[in-house]
Design a protein around this motif. Structure first.
Motif, PDB file in Angstrom:
ATOM      1  N   GLY A  64       0.719  -0.978  -0.014  1.00 21.63           N
ATOM      2  CA  GLY A  64       0.125  -0.058   0.026  1.00 21.63           C
ATOM      3  C   GLY A  64       0.848   1.487   0.194  1.00 21.63           C
ATOM      4  N   LYS A  65       0.755   2.056   1.222  1.00 23.55           N
ATOM      5  CA  LYS A  65       1.649   3.526   1.169  1.00 23.55           C
ATOM      6  C   LYS A  65       2.742   3.137   2.185  1.00 23.55           C
ATOM      7  CE  LYS A  65      -1.074   7.086  -0.115  1.00 23.55           C
ATOM      8  NZ  LYS A  65      -1.298   8.450   0.314  1.00 23.55           N
ATOM      9  N   ARG A  66       2.993   1.561   2.648  1.00 25.13           N
ATOM     10  CA  ARG A  66       3.963   1.513   3.626  1.00 25.13           C
ATOM     11  C   ARG A  66       4.961   0.249   3.370  1.00 25.13           C
ATOM     12  NH1 ARG A  66      -1.339   1.866   6.312  1.00 25.13           N
ATOM     13  NH2 ARG A  66      -0.992   3.538   7.775  1.00 25.13           N
ATOM     14  N   TYR A  67       6.109   0.606   3.947  1.00 28.15           N
ATOM     15  CA  TYR A  67       7.315  -0.300   3.755  1.00 28.15           C
ATOM     16  C   TYR A  67       7.410  -1.075   5.074  1.00 28.15           C
ATOM     17  CZ  TYR A  67       8.808   1.450  -0.453  1.00 28.15           C
ATOM     18  OH  TYR A  67       8.914   1.979  -1.832  1.00 28.15           O
ATOM     19  N   SER A  68       7.638  -2.180   5.240  1.00 29.30           N
ATOM     20  CA  SER A  68       7.849  -2.903   6.470  1.00 29.30           C
ATOM     21  C   SER A  68       8.990  -2.362   7.175  1.00 29.30           C
ATOM     22  CB  SER A  68       7.850  -4.428   6.467  1.00 29.30           C
ATOM     23  OG  SER A  68       8.274  -5.084   7.684  1.00 29.30           O
ATOM     24  N   PHE A  69       8.967  -2.395   8.621  1.00 28.85           N
ATOM     25  CA  PHE A  69      10.214  -2.021   9.440  1.00 28.85           C
ATOM     26  C   PHE A  69      11.461  -3.009   9.154  1.00 28.85           C
ATOM     27  CE2 PHE A  69       8.148  -5.505  12.008  1.00 28.85           C
ATOM     28  CZ  PHE A  69       9.395  -5.891  12.618  1.00 28.85           C
ATOM     29  N   GLU A  70      11.307  -4.181   8.602  1.00 29.28           N
ATOM     30  CA  GLU A  70      12.138  -5.253   8.339  1.00 29.28           C
ATOM     31  C   GLU A  70      13.120  -4.909   7.304  1.00 29.28           C
ATOM     32  OE1 GLU A  70       9.254  -8.291   8.337  1.00 29.28           O
ATOM     33  OE2 GLU A  70       9.946  -9.063  10.092  1.00 29.28           O
ATOM     34  N   ASP A  71      12.417  -3.797   6.346  1.00 32.31           N
ATOM     35  CA  ASP A  71      13.209  -3.499   5.313  1.00 32.31           C
ATOM     36  C   ASP A  71      14.246  -2.282   5.440  1.00 32.31           C
ATOM     37  OD1 ASP A  71      12.018  -5.123   3.574  1.00 32.31           O
ATOM     38  OD2 ASP A  71      10.147  -3.901   3.239  1.00 32.31           O
TER      39      ASP A  71
END
Length: 164
Positions: A64-71
Protein backbone atom coordinates in the motif's frame (compact mmCIF):
# COMPACT_ATOMS: atom_id res chain seq x y z
CA UNK A 1 27.75 21.06 -2.92
CA UNK A 2 28.96 17.64 -1.99
CA UNK A 3 26.11 15.20 -1.47
CA UNK A 4 25.61 12.26 0.85
CA UNK A 5 26.07 8.98 -0.91
CA UNK A 6 25.27 5.34 -0.44
CA UNK A 7 28.07 3.11 -1.62
CA UNK A 8 27.70 -0.51 -2.66
CA UNK A 9 24.39 -1.92 -3.86
CA UNK A 10 21.60 0.60 -4.47
CA UNK A 11 19.19 1.50 -1.70
CA UNK A 12 15.85 3.29 -1.56
CA UNK A 13 15.87 6.59 0.32
CA UNK A 14 12.55 7.86 1.73
CA UNK A 15 11.96 11.36 3.15
CA UNK A 16 9.11 13.23 4.83
CA UNK A 17 9.26 17.04 4.71
CA UNK A 18 7.62 19.12 7.48
CA UNK A 19 9.14 22.59 7.91
CA UNK A 20 11.79 24.91 6.49
CA UNK A 21 14.50 23.50 8.78
CA UNK A 22 13.32 19.96 8.09
CA UNK A 23 13.10 20.38 4.35
CA UNK A 24 16.48 22.06 3.86
CA UNK A 25 18.25 19.56 6.14
CA UNK A 26 16.56 16.52 4.60
CA UNK A 27 17.22 17.77 1.06
CA UNK A 28 20.88 18.16 2.00
CA UNK A 29 20.98 14.63 3.44
CA UNK A 30 19.25 13.00 0.44
CA UNK A 31 20.70 15.00 -2.43
CA UNK A 32 21.47 12.95 -5.57
CA UNK A 33 19.77 9.86 -4.20
CA UNK A 34 16.54 8.18 -5.28
CA UNK A 35 14.19 9.97 -2.88
CA UNK A 36 10.49 9.45 -2.19
CA UNK A 37 8.50 11.42 0.35
CA UNK A 38 5.48 10.87 2.62
CA UNK A 39 6.01 7.15 3.02
CA UNK A 40 5.14 5.33 6.22
CA UNK A 41 7.06 2.50 7.83
CA UNK A 42 4.82 -0.11 9.44
CA UNK A 43 5.87 -1.55 12.79
CA UNK A 44 4.22 -4.43 14.70
CA UNK A 45 1.06 -3.84 16.74
CA UNK A 46 -0.21 -1.21 14.32
CA UNK A 47 2.51 1.32 15.11
CA UNK A 48 3.41 3.37 12.08
CA UNK A 49 6.02 6.04 11.54
CA UNK A 50 6.77 8.57 8.83
CA UNK A 51 10.48 9.16 9.45
CA UNK A 52 12.13 12.25 8.03
CA UNK A 53 14.50 10.04 6.03
CA UNK A 54 14.75 6.28 5.71
CA UNK A 55 17.13 4.10 3.74
CA UNK A 56 15.59 0.77 2.82
CA UNK A 57 16.93 -2.48 1.43
CA UNK A 58 17.17 -2.53 -2.36
CA UNK A 59 14.48 -5.20 -2.61
CA UNK A 60 12.01 -3.46 -0.26
CA UNK A 61 8.44 -3.70 -1.50
CA UNK A 62 5.74 -1.20 -0.63
CA UNK A 63 2.58 -2.61 0.93
CA UNK A 64 0.00 0.00 0.00
CA UNK A 65 1.61 3.27 1.16
CA UNK A 66 3.85 1.54 3.71
CA UNK A 67 7.11 -0.34 3.91
CA UNK A 68 7.86 -2.92 6.58
CA UNK A 69 10.22 -2.01 9.42
CA UNK A 70 12.14 -5.16 8.45
CA UNK A 71 13.26 -3.40 5.22
CA UNK A 72 14.82 -0.42 7.03
CA UNK A 73 18.62 0.00 7.12
CA UNK A 74 18.69 3.53 8.56
CA UNK A 75 16.18 6.06 9.87
CA UNK A 76 17.08 9.72 10.34
CA UNK A 77 15.00 12.23 12.27
CA UNK A 78 15.60 15.99 12.07
CA UNK A 79 14.95 17.79 15.35
CA UNK A 80 12.54 20.69 15.39
CA UNK A 81 11.68 22.91 18.32
CA UNK A 82 8.50 20.93 18.97
CA UNK A 83 9.93 17.44 18.36
CA UNK A 84 13.18 17.30 20.34
CA UNK A 85 11.97 14.88 23.05
CA UNK A 86 10.29 12.65 20.47
CA UNK A 87 13.34 12.60 18.18
CA UNK A 88 15.92 12.03 20.92
CA UNK A 89 13.99 9.76 23.30
CA UNK A 90 10.78 8.26 21.96
CA UNK A 91 12.01 7.49 18.45
CA UNK A 92 15.32 6.08 19.69
CA UNK A 93 13.46 3.70 22.02
CA UNK A 94 10.94 2.67 19.35
CA UNK A 95 13.50 2.15 16.59
CA UNK A 96 15.84 0.23 18.88
CA UNK A 97 13.01 -1.97 20.15
CA UNK A 98 12.17 -3.01 16.58
CA UNK A 99 15.80 -3.61 15.59
CA UNK A 100 16.38 -0.63 13.27
CA UNK A 101 20.15 -0.97 12.81
CA UNK A 102 20.98 2.75 12.59
CA UNK A 103 18.99 5.71 13.95
CA UNK A 104 20.41 9.14 13.20
CA UNK A 105 19.23 12.27 15.01
CA UNK A 106 20.16 15.46 13.15
CA UNK A 107 19.87 18.53 15.37
CA UNK A 108 20.29 21.81 13.47
CA UNK A 109 19.86 23.83 16.71
CA UNK A 110 22.70 22.05 18.53
CA UNK A 111 24.63 21.71 15.23
CA UNK A 112 25.23 18.01 15.83
CA UNK A 113 24.36 14.57 14.54
CA UNK A 114 23.93 11.63 16.91
CA UNK A 115 24.31 8.16 15.35
CA UNK A 116 22.66 5.37 17.36
CA UNK A 117 23.66 1.76 16.60
CA UNK A 118 23.43 -1.69 18.18
CA UNK A 119 19.65 -1.89 18.73
CA UNK A 120 18.20 -3.63 21.80
CA UNK A 121 14.72 -4.15 23.17
CA UNK A 122 14.79 -0.73 24.83
CA UNK A 123 16.82 1.49 22.50
CA UNK A 124 20.34 1.44 21.10
CA UNK A 125 23.50 0.56 23.02
CA UNK A 126 25.88 2.89 21.18
CA UNK A 127 25.46 6.60 20.48
CA UNK A 128 28.16 8.74 18.87
CA UNK A 129 27.86 12.52 18.53
CA UNK A 130 29.39 14.39 15.60
CA UNK A 131 29.48 18.19 15.30
CA UNK A 132 28.45 20.06 12.15
CA UNK A 133 31.43 21.34 10.19
CA UNK A 134 33.67 18.31 10.79
CA UNK A 135 33.70 16.86 7.27
CA UNK A 136 32.23 13.69 5.86
CA UNK A 137 30.66 11.13 8.19
CA UNK A 138 30.56 7.59 6.78
CA UNK A 139 27.75 5.53 8.35
CA UNK A 140 27.99 1.77 7.87
CA UNK A 141 24.83 0.05 6.68
CA UNK A 142 24.06 -3.64 6.20
CA UNK A 143 25.62 -5.70 3.42
CA UNK A 144 28.80 -3.61 3.27
CA UNK A 145 27.07 -0.40 2.19
CA UNK A 146 27.93 3.04 3.50
CA UNK A 147 25.81 6.19 3.73
CA UNK A 148 28.05 9.27 3.80
CA UNK A 149 26.71 12.45 5.36
CA UNK A 150 28.62 15.67 4.72
CA UNK A 151 28.55 17.52 8.04
CA UNK A 152 29.95 20.64 6.36
CA UNK A 153 26.88 20.92 4.11
CA UNK A 154 24.07 20.60 6.68
CA UNK A 155 22.13 23.86 6.93
CA UNK A 156 21.72 25.74 10.20
CA UNK A 157 18.55 27.57 11.22
CA UNK A 158 18.35 31.21 10.26
CA UNK A 159 18.87 33.54 13.21
CA UNK A 160 15.59 35.05 14.34
CA UNK A 161 15.06 38.69 13.54
CA UNK A 162 13.53 41.02 16.13
CA UNK A 163 9.78 41.45 16.15
CA UNK A 164 8.47 44.75 14.86
Amino acid sequence: MAAPTTEGAAAKVITTLQSLEHSSTIRSMGRHAKVTSDVYVEFPAGENSAPDLAILREDAQKRGKRYSFEDVLLIAEVVSVSSARKDYDDSTAQYGCYGIPVHVVVDPYAAEVVVHTQPTGTGHIAAHTHKYGTGKLPIDLAAGRTFTLDLDELPRPEPETGAR
